[in-house]
Design a protein around this motif. Structure first.
Motif, mmCIF file in Angstrom:
data_model
loop_
_atom_site.group_PDB
_atom_site.id
_atom_site.type_symbol
_atom_site.label_atom_id
_atom_site.label_comp_id
_atom_site.label_asym_id
_atom_site.label_seq_id
_atom_site.Cartn_x
_atom_site.Cartn_y
_atom_site.Cartn_z
ATOM 1 N N ARG A 1 10.899 -5.302 -4.924
ATOM 2 C CA ARG A 1 10.176 -4.323 -5.737
ATOM 3 C C ARG A 1 9.491 -3.282 -4.855
ATOM 4 N NH1 ARG A 1 6.823 -7.553 -7.804
ATOM 5 N NH2 ARG A 1 8.239 -8.313 -9.429
ATOM 6 N N ILE A 2 8.868 -3.726 -3.774
ATOM 7 C CA ILE A 2 8.183 -2.803 -2.866
ATOM 8 C C ILE A 2 9.179 -1.849 -2.212
ATOM 9 C CG2 ILE A 2 6.985 -2.697 -0.635
ATOM 10 C CD1 ILE A 2 5.488 -5.258 -1.504
ATOM 11 N N ILE A 3 10.336 -2.363 -1.807
ATOM 12 C CA ILE A 3 11.355 -1.512 -1.176
ATOM 13 C C ILE A 3 11.846 -0.447 -2.147
ATOM 14 C CG2 ILE A 3 13.722 -1.491 -0.284
ATOM 15 C CD1 ILE A 3 13.088 -4.237 0.984
ATOM 16 N N PHE A 4 12.158 -0.827 -3.379
ATOM 17 C CA PHE A 4 12.636 0.145 -4.369
ATOM 18 C C PHE A 4 11.558 1.162 -4.722
ATOM 19 C CE2 PHE A 4 15.902 -3.169 -5.576
ATOM 20 C CZ PHE A 4 16.990 -2.412 -5.162
ATOM 21 N N GLN A 5 10.312 0.719 -4.834
ATOM 22 C CA GLN A 5 9.217 1.644 -5.132
ATOM 23 C C GLN A 5 9.014 2.621 -3.983
ATOM 24 O OE1 GLN A 5 5.957 -1.050 -5.956
ATOM 25 N NE2 GLN A 5 6.320 -0.993 -8.160
ATOM 26 N N VAL B 1 11.325 3.645 -1.829
ATOM 27 C CA VAL B 1 12.442 4.593 -1.858
ATOM 28 C C VAL B 1 12.164 5.696 -2.874
ATOM 29 C CG1 VAL B 1 14.875 4.888 -2.468
ATOM 30 C CG2 VAL B 1 14.169 2.950 -1.053
ATOM 31 N N GLY B 2 11.643 5.326 -4.044
ATOM 32 C CA GLY B 2 11.325 6.315 -5.069
ATOM 33 C C GLY B 2 10.242 7.274 -4.616
ATOM 34 N N VAL C 1 9.433 8.006 -1.449
ATOM 35 C CA VAL C 1 9.977 8.844 -0.374
ATOM 36 C C VAL C 1 10.878 9.926 -0.943
ATOM 37 C CG1 VAL C 1 11.512 8.862 1.629
ATOM 38 C CG2 VAL C 1 9.790 7.065 1.394
ATOM 39 N N PHE C 2 11.697 9.562 -1.947
ATOM 40 C CA PHE C 2 12.596 10.534 -2.565
ATOM 41 C C PHE C 2 11.804 11.677 -3.207
ATOM 42 C CE2 PHE C 2 15.193 12.095 -6.140
ATOM 43 C CZ PHE C 2 16.352 12.434 -5.460
ATOM 44 N N CYS C 3 10.667 11.342 -3.819
ATOM 45 C CA CYS C 3 9.819 12.365 -4.454
ATOM 46 C C CYS C 3 8.845 13.002 -3.465
ATOM 47 C CB CYS C 3 9.042 11.756 -5.616
ATOM 48 S SG CYS C 3 10.080 11.136 -6.955
ATOM 49 N N ARG C 4 8.788 12.439 -2.247
ATOM 50 C CA ARG C 4 7.900 12.926 -1.182
ATOM 51 C C ARG C 4 6.448 12.961 -1.634
ATOM 52 N NH1 ARG C 4 11.364 17.776 1.830
ATOM 53 N NH2 ARG C 4 13.370 16.699 1.744
ATOM 54 N N LYS C 5 5.981 11.852 -2.192
ATOM 55 C CA LYS C 5 4.600 11.745 -2.658
ATOM 56 C C LYS C 5 3.730 11.080 -1.602
ATOM 57 C CE LYS C 5 5.715 11.271 -7.593
ATOM 58 N NZ LYS C 5 5.613 10.360 -8.766
ATOM 59 N N GLY C 6 2.459 11.537 -1.544
ATOM 60 C CA GLY C 6 1.453 10.864 -0.727
ATOM 61 C C GLY C 6 1.709 10.878 0.756
ATOM 62 N N VAL C 7 2.402 11.892 1.272
ATOM 63 C CA VAL C 7 2.730 11.932 2.695
ATOM 64 C C VAL C 7 1.487 12.203 3.531
ATOM 65 C CG1 VAL C 7 4.108 13.054 4.470
ATOM 66 C CG2 VAL C 7 5.034 12.752 2.162
ATOM 67 N N SER C 8 0.636 13.123 3.069
ATOM 68 C CA SER C 8 -0.554 13.501 3.823
ATOM 69 C C SER C 8 -1.807 13.023 3.120
ATOM 70 C CB SER C 8 -0.624 15.038 3.980
ATOM 71 O OG SER C 8 0.533 15.508 4.625
ATOM 72 N N ALA D 1 0.832 -1.209 0.000
ATOM 73 C CA ALA D 1 0.000 0.000 0.000
ATOM 74 C C ALA D 1 0.864 1.256 0.000
ATOM 75 C CB ALA D 1 -0.919 -0.005 1.221
ATOM 76 N N GLN D 2 1.967 1.235 0.764
ATOM 77 C CA GLN D 2 2.854 2.411 0.800
ATOM 78 C C GLN D 2 3.571 2.581 -0.531
ATOM 79 O OE1 GLN D 2 2.441 0.249 3.480
ATOM 80 N NE2 GLN D 2 1.117 1.895 4.201
ATOM 81 N N ALA D 3 3.946 1.475 -1.161
ATOM 82 C CA ALA D 3 4.609 1.551 -2.465
ATOM 83 C C ALA D 3 3.645 2.003 -3.550
ATOM 84 C CB ALA D 3 5.189 0.180 -2.837
#
Length: 246
Positions: free
Chosen positions: A214-218, A220-221, A223-230, A183-185
């Motif tokens: 795959r989930i870990i790499f997705q 990381v991507g 988090v790097f783009c800071r998407k969907g935090v809120s 879900a986080q990925a």
């Protein structure tokens, strides 16, 4: 008189035997049903390799990231005060309750009546930074090392949500909760609760080594783009209300 007493005793014994038989059959069927519902590992990775990998990699991560965690803890202390860690009881594998550890991201500001202010008012720019970069999650490496959590799995949510899950959603607790998950990925807090839980159950049904990578790499991507935090209308995800939220 003796014949009547004998018939009564025989009838009573037959009734007791019938009740005992029904109870025994019912218990056997319940055990069979529970056995059918019990989670079966998808393959050798989940059954044998996943937990040892979690333990060894979390220990290595704690050693390597120790300085970063120390600096982060010091900044939290200076900018947000004590306690540095936010700790809360969460349900894990088989709904067993454990204490999760995270760096705090909000202040303890209260109104004139002593009530905590809303999340939006207590969240600082530094707290938003910690959340958007997922630095606040680093203390969960201790939970992974202890066996409370895994690197990948459904996120551990509030204990109060347990009775609100439907039968399918409950299967998210068939495995250890994760630092990140499908879900986080897929979008972090931009997804609805129902979408998140469906992703969680899909993950539980088929856990593989390549899938976890795959989930870990997705993640990381993302988090790097800071998407969907809120969430759409708040700094945190709205509470799950079960069928009320559908």
């Amino acid at each position: 008189m003796m014949k009547k007493n004998g018939k009564f005793i025989l009838c009573a014994a037959a009734a007791v035997w019938a009740a005992f038989t029904v109870h025994k059959v019912t218990k056997r069927k319940q055990k069979e049903a529970e056995k059918r519902e019990k989670h079966v590992p998808y393959g050798p990775y989940e059954a044998v390799m996943k937990r040892p990998l979690d333990a060894s990699l979390s220990l290595l991560a704690l050693i390597i990231l120790g300085p970063l965690m120390g600096i982060t803890a010091l900044l939290v202390k200076l900018k947000l005060g004590s306690p540095v860690l936010f700790m809360q009881m969460r349900p894990g594998l088989d709904e067993k309750i454990f204490k999760i550890r995270k760096y705090r991201t909000m202040t303890d500001e209260r109104d004139e009546n002593g009530h905590l202010l809303s999340d939006e008012k207590r969240m600082t720019s530094f707290g938003r930074f910690l959340r958007s970069t997922s630095l606040d999650e680093l203390p969960e490496l201790v939970n992974i090392l202890k066996g409370d959590m895994s690197f990948v799995g459904p996120r551990p949510l509030l204990v109060e949500y347990l009775p609100r899950y439907n039968d399918r959603q409950k299967h998210r607790h068939d495995v250890r909760p994760g630092l990140t998950g499908l879900a986080q990925a897929s979008g972090r807090n931009s997804l609805s609760w129902e979408e998140k839980f469906e992703d969680d159950v899909r993950y539980v049904e088929k856990i593989t080594f390549l899938g976890d990578l795959r989930i870990i790499f997705q993640t990381v991507g993302i988090v790097f783009c800071r998407k969907g935090v809120s969430g759409e209308d708040s700094v945190t995800m709205r509470a799950f209300r079960g069928e009320e939220s559908e």
